[in-house]
Design a protein around this motif. Sequence first.
Motif, PDB file in Angstrom:
ATOM      1  N   ILE A   1       0.951  -1.139   0.079  1.00  0.00           N
ATOM      2  CA  ILE A   1       0.166   0.026   0.020  1.00  0.00           C
ATOM      3  C   ILE A   1       0.747   1.428   0.017  1.00  0.00           C
ATOM      4  N   SER A   2       1.915   1.458   0.646  1.00  0.00           N
ATOM      5  CA  SER A   2       2.939   2.438   0.813  1.00  0.00           C
ATOM      6  C   SER A   2       3.439   2.574  -0.392  1.00  0.00           C
ATOM      7  N   SER A   3       3.846   1.702  -1.151  1.00  0.00           N
ATOM      8  CA  SER A   3       4.597   1.738  -2.427  1.00  0.00           C
ATOM      9  C   SER A   3       3.558   2.267  -3.381  1.00  0.00           C
ATOM     10  N   ALA A   4       2.100   1.665  -3.546  1.00  0.00           N
ATOM     11  CA  ALA A   4       1.393   2.502  -4.426  1.00  0.00           C
ATOM     12  C   ALA A   4       0.911   3.931  -4.072  1.00  0.00           C
ATOM     13  N   LEU A   5       0.796   4.005  -2.879  1.00  0.00           N
ATOM     14  CA  LEU A   5       0.511   5.433  -2.753  1.00  0.00           C
ATOM     15  C   LEU A   5       1.728   6.504  -2.943  1.00  0.00           C
ATOM     16  N   GLU A   6       3.053   6.068  -2.947  1.00  0.00           N
ATOM     17  CA  GLU A   6       4.034   6.878  -3.430  1.00  0.00           C
ATOM     18  C   GLU A   6       4.184   6.890  -4.927  1.00  0.00           C
ATOM     19  N   ALA A   7       3.613   6.124  -5.653  1.00  0.00           N
ATOM     20  CA  ALA A   7       3.843   5.812  -7.061  1.00  0.00           C
ATOM     21  C   ALA A   7       3.311   7.280  -7.731  1.00  0.00           C
ATOM     22  N   ALA A   8       4.099   7.629  -8.799  1.00  0.00           N
ATOM     23  CA  ALA A   8       3.918   8.925  -9.445  1.00  0.00           C
ATOM     24  C   ALA A   8       2.595   8.641 -10.112  1.00  0.00           C
ATOM     25  N   ASN A   9       2.121   7.625 -10.879  1.00  0.00           N
ATOM     26  CA  ASN A   9       0.939   7.759 -11.391  1.00  0.00           C
ATOM     27  C   ASN A   9      -0.122   6.937 -10.531  1.00  0.00           C
ATOM     28  N   PRO A  10      -1.438   7.409 -10.884  1.00  0.00           N
ATOM     29  CA  PRO A  10      -2.628   6.860  -9.737  1.00  0.00           C
ATOM     30  C   PRO A  10      -2.740   5.363 -10.094  1.00  0.00           C
ATOM     31  N   ILE A  11      -2.171   4.696  -8.676  1.00  0.00           N
ATOM     32  CA  ILE A  11      -2.653   3.208  -8.731  1.00  0.00           C
ATOM     33  C   ILE A  11      -3.964   3.374  -7.524  1.00  0.00           C
ATOM     34  N   TYR A  12      -5.091   2.668  -7.965  1.00  0.00           N
ATOM     35  CA  TYR A  12      -6.183   2.755  -7.224  1.00  0.00           C
ATOM     36  C   TYR A  12      -6.580   1.486  -6.270  1.00  0.00           C
ATOM     37  N   LEU A  13      -6.543   1.746  -5.054  1.00  0.00           N
ATOM     38  CA  LEU A  13      -6.650   0.618  -3.973  1.00  0.00           C
ATOM     39  C   LEU A  13      -7.964   0.388  -3.500  1.00  0.00           C
ATOM     40  N   HIS A  14      -8.497  -0.948  -3.542  1.00  0.00           N
ATOM     41  CA  HIS A  14      -9.686  -1.123  -3.163  1.00  0.00           C
ATOM     42  C   HIS A  14      -9.756  -2.013  -2.088  1.00  0.00           C
TER      43      HIS A  14
END
Length: 307
Positions: free
Chosen positions: A69-82
């Motif tokens: 989750i932390s890596s996804a939140l820091e990504a430059a492009n939007p990664i949507y978390l569900h």
Amino acid sequence: MPFSQQFMDNPKADRVKRVASLRQASVRRRLGLFLVEGPQAVREAVAYMPERVHDVYIDTSHNPHDDIISSALEAANPIYLHHVSTKVMEAISPDAQSIAAVVSSEGLIRTLDDIDLNPLNTEFSEIGSTSSDNPEKNYQPQTDLIVACWQARDPGNEGTLIRTADASGCRAIILVDDSAHPLNPKVVRSSAGSLFHIPVIQASTEEFFAWAEKHSLPIWAADIHGTQEHAPYDLVTVLADRNSGLVKPAATPIMLFGNEARGLPTEIVERAGRAVMIPLYGSAESLNLAMSGAVMMYSIAMAQHQG
């Protein structure tokens, strides 16, 4: 990037059905997307190719997956978390182990011309390295070897070979002829994220041999029988010979493995021009494809690094 505010708990919802449909090859081809299942594979996709990851589905009742989750939140492009319920996760995939991701497949599987044949920039190192700025385009091989599999039909074996080729620092892995598709969910799972590290190529038999001939790359067929003209070399003997072409290659060598059940047909071994076999010291008739690949790749890699 954004968390979805809606908790997904209906396993029959249209969105859940669309994600689950990515287990079908026809849907993957049509949409240009594929499903990544399990913590290790999702972790590597988010870390190494975040620009390809569209959505991540997480059943936090089993595992919070805080690092992913932390890596996804820091990504430059939007990664949507569900956040989803256990029933929804099981509907998406019974093999997800509480997390799955939807990833773009466009351009992920490379071509033969994408393989870097330049000399290694440094002496063989003990630890592989990849540029953190854009790992997808900057894979740095640490071993002067290309691995090829001819008609590898078992997805689990194929994924394991991809993982082993990555771990041993090979330049690339080529899936020749009618091999399992590298985006098959079982291939993706068993590669444990290595699909997102090492260049993976698909090619026909003719394309493969023509490309190797064009670049004067020696092909070693992993085959216990050889042919009348080409008796198999013992792997131990080959590795002991510092000028064998595997330990001290004049050109990047290719290690070619065959089908799980039938191995390599005689005509393919003849076209390779040389064969090498793993000695069997006990009573077993043979090793399976994944084990043979691991023994040979790591033996060659260690011999090259020692050399």
